[in-house]
Design an enzyme around this catalytic site. Sequence first.
Site, PDB file in Angstrom:
ATOM      1  N   GLU A  62       0.804  -1.217   0.000  1.00 23.48           N
ATOM      2  CA  GLU A  62       0.000   0.000   0.000  1.00 23.48           C
ATOM      3  C   GLU A  62       0.841   1.273   0.000  1.00 23.48           C
ATOM      4  OE1 GLU A  62      -3.111   0.975   3.160  1.00 23.48           O
ATOM      5  OE2 GLU A  62      -3.450  -1.136   2.721  1.00 23.48           O
ATOM      6  N   ASP A  63       1.911   1.270   0.784  1.00 20.31           N
ATOM      7  CA  ASP A  63       2.596   2.523   1.103  1.00 20.31           C
ATOM      8  C   ASP A  63       4.038   2.620   0.635  1.00 20.31           C
ATOM      9  OD1 ASP A  63       0.266   3.330   2.381  1.00 20.31           O
ATOM     10  OD2 ASP A  63       0.934   2.655   4.353  1.00 20.31           O
TER      11      ASP A  63
END
Length: 176
Positions: A62-63
Amino acid sequence: GTGLLLAALSYAADKHRNQRRKDAEASPYINHPIALAVALSLEGGIDDIPVLCAALLHDTLEDTDATFEELQDCFGLEIASLVAEVSDNKALSKADRKSKQIENAPSLSNGAKLIKLADKLCNLRDIAACPPADWSAARKREYCLWAKQVVDGVRGVNHGLEGKFNEAFERLVGNR
């Protein structure tokens, strides 16, 4: 098992090395995945190495620039799949991502449910101890109510962690 766990920790630390949490001190981001693994192990009694590895890696897709293929090459299909299962689709709006977490929680695998539960527990603890500097009381409450909806979808996976989540929720929100 221990070597794989340490490799996941090292990988996550490298991928999150320049990231900080939103609290006033801008804590190193890696503290969050470590807190998940610790909560799962020490409070939830979880000793499943793939689940603990995936907890350490849970925000990498996600990051960071990590890819599913890279996770699979480094840690195998089971761990990469757990990470993918708990990852939001960043192409969706924030509101849609939050709705999808509530909607998808009941259909997650048990391992992913454990990670999701530990994630929400640790986030509530962080909100209580060192909240994002710009969050109002109303914003904190809104997050807690949403987190509870996600956790309600994974209930039954670990009563100990669920009890800890309930305690954290009550401290922050109470019966208002």
